[in-house]
Design a protein around this motif. Structure first.
Motif, PDB file in Angstrom:
ATOM      1  N   LEU A 153       0.832  -1.201   0.000  1.00 26.49           N
ATOM      2  CA  LEU A 153       0.000   0.000   0.000  1.00 26.49           C
ATOM      3  C   LEU A 153       0.865   1.249   0.000  1.00 26.49           C
ATOM      4  O   LEU A 153       1.907   1.318   0.674  1.00 26.49           O
ATOM      5  CB  LEU A 153      -0.930  -0.019   1.203  1.00 26.49           C
ATOM      6  CG  LEU A 153      -2.118  -0.990   1.058  1.00 26.49           C
ATOM      7  CD1 LEU A 153      -2.727  -1.306   2.407  1.00 26.49           C
ATOM      8  CD2 LEU A 153      -3.155  -0.407   0.112  1.00 26.49           C
ATOM      9  N   GLN A 154       0.428   2.222  -0.771  1.00 25.62           N
ATOM     10  CA  GLN A 154       1.179   3.459  -0.983  1.00 25.62           C
ATOM     11  C   GLN A 154       0.377   4.654  -0.480  1.00 25.62           C
ATOM     12  O   GLN A 154      -0.841   4.577  -0.304  1.00 25.62           O
ATOM     13  CB  GLN A 154       1.486   3.611  -2.467  1.00 25.62           C
ATOM     14  CG  GLN A 154       2.377   2.520  -3.026  1.00 25.62           C
ATOM     15  CD  GLN A 154       3.741   2.488  -2.374  1.00 25.62           C
ATOM     16  OE1 GLN A 154       4.453   3.479  -2.330  1.00 25.62           O
ATOM     17  NE2 GLN A 154       4.098   1.321  -1.844  1.00 25.62           N
ATOM     18  N   PRO A 155       1.053   5.791  -0.287  1.00 24.05           N
ATOM     19  CA  PRO A 155       0.355   6.989   0.203  1.00 24.05           C
ATOM     20  C   PRO A 155      -0.776   7.446  -0.709  1.00 24.05           C
ATOM     21  O   PRO A 155      -1.669   8.165  -0.237  1.00 24.05           O
ATOM     22  CB  PRO A 155       1.480   8.035   0.249  1.00 24.05           C
ATOM     23  CG  PRO A 155       2.718   7.231   0.453  1.00 24.05           C
ATOM     24  CD  PRO A 155       2.505   5.969  -0.319  1.00 24.05           C
ATOM     25  N   GLU A 156      -0.776   7.057  -1.968  1.00 19.81           N
ATOM     26  CA  GLU A 156      -1.849   7.476  -2.883  1.00 19.81           C
ATOM     27  C   GLU A 156      -3.062   6.554  -2.847  1.00 19.81           C
ATOM     28  O   GLU A 156      -4.052   6.788  -3.533  1.00 19.81           O
ATOM     29  CB  GLU A 156      -1.330   7.557  -4.324  1.00 19.81           C
ATOM     30  CG  GLU A 156      -0.816   6.243  -4.882  1.00 19.81           C
ATOM     31  CD  GLU A 156       0.686   6.085  -4.705  1.00 19.81           C
ATOM     32  OE1 GLU A 156       1.236   6.681  -3.754  1.00 19.81           O
ATOM     33  OE2 GLU A 156       1.287   5.361  -5.532  1.00 19.81           O
ATOM     34  N   ASP A 157      -2.991   5.475  -2.053  1.00 24.04           N
ATOM     35  CA  ASP A 157      -4.088   4.512  -2.015  1.00 24.04           C
ATOM     36  C   ASP A 157      -5.223   4.838  -1.033  1.00 24.04           C
ATOM     37  O   ASP A 157      -6.310   4.285  -1.189  1.00 24.04           O
ATOM     38  CB  ASP A 157      -3.549   3.117  -1.674  1.00 24.04           C
ATOM     39  CG  ASP A 157      -2.657   2.553  -2.757  1.00 24.04           C
ATOM     40  OD1 ASP A 157      -1.662   1.886  -2.409  1.00 24.04           O
ATOM     41  OD2 ASP A 157      -2.952   2.796  -3.949  1.00 24.04           O
ATOM     42  N   PRO A 158      -5.045   5.660  -0.019  1.00 22.37           N
ATOM     43  CA  PRO A 158      -6.146   5.929   0.906  1.00 22.37           C
ATOM     44  C   PRO A 158      -7.364   6.509   0.200  1.00 22.37           C
ATOM     45  O   PRO A 158      -7.246   7.399  -0.635  1.00 22.37           O
ATOM     46  CB  PRO A 158      -5.558   6.956   1.878  1.00 22.37           C
ATOM     47  CG  PRO A 158      -4.103   6.705   1.839  1.00 22.37           C
ATOM     48  CD  PRO A 158      -3.814   6.287   0.426  1.00 22.37           C
ATOM     49  N   ALA A 159      -8.517   5.939   0.511  1.00 21.76           N
ATOM     50  CA  ALA A 159      -9.770   6.360  -0.115  1.00 21.76           C
ATOM     51  C   ALA A 159     -10.886   5.524   0.496  1.00 21.76           C
ATOM     52  O   ALA A 159     -10.633   4.580   1.254  1.00 21.76           O
ATOM     53  CB  ALA A 159      -9.720   6.136  -1.632  1.00 21.76           C
TER      54      ALA A 159
END
Length: 120
Positions: free
Chosen positions: A84-90
């Motif tokens: 998981l990467q910082p752009e994945d939160p949602a």
């Protein structure tokens, strides 16, 4: 009444993993494709992955290829999210429909969503 219920969201560290599940009920979903979309604050809902009823075809957004895996077992669809990467939160949404593709308008049924948060 058709219901899609997501589960498995939560907090993971960057580089970590989460597994989302979506259980569909209320009708027979044979011939229905299922998909995952996500929506971050202030952004439009975007396609993540889709799978046909047979499971033989799968499609992924470029941003998650090699990290996320979609699978299904009859009326339940899963999204294994690794690295998981910082752009994945949602908020991640499950969808089902006779349409198979990346456009959200093609799907007939939607879940309520499950929050995914990634800490750095």
């Amino acid at each position: 009444q058709v219901q899609l219920v997501e589960s498995g969201g939560g907090l993971a560290q960057a580089g970590g993993s989460l597994r989302l599940s979506c259980a569909a009920s209320g009708r027979t979903f044979s011939s229905y494709a299922m998909a995952w979309f996500r929506q971050a604050p202030g952004k439009e809902r975007e396609f993540v992955a889709a799978i046909t009823w047979s499971g033989l075809l799968r499609d992924y957004a470029d941003s998650v290829k090699g990290r996320f895996t979609i699978s299904r077992d009859k009326n339940t669809v899963y999204l294994q999210m690794n690295n998981l990467q910082p752009e994945d939160p949602a908020v991640y949404y499950c969808a089902a429909g006779t349409y198979y593709g990346s456009g959200p308008k093609g799907y007939d049924y939607w879940g309520q969503g499950t929050q995914v948060t990634v800490s750095s």
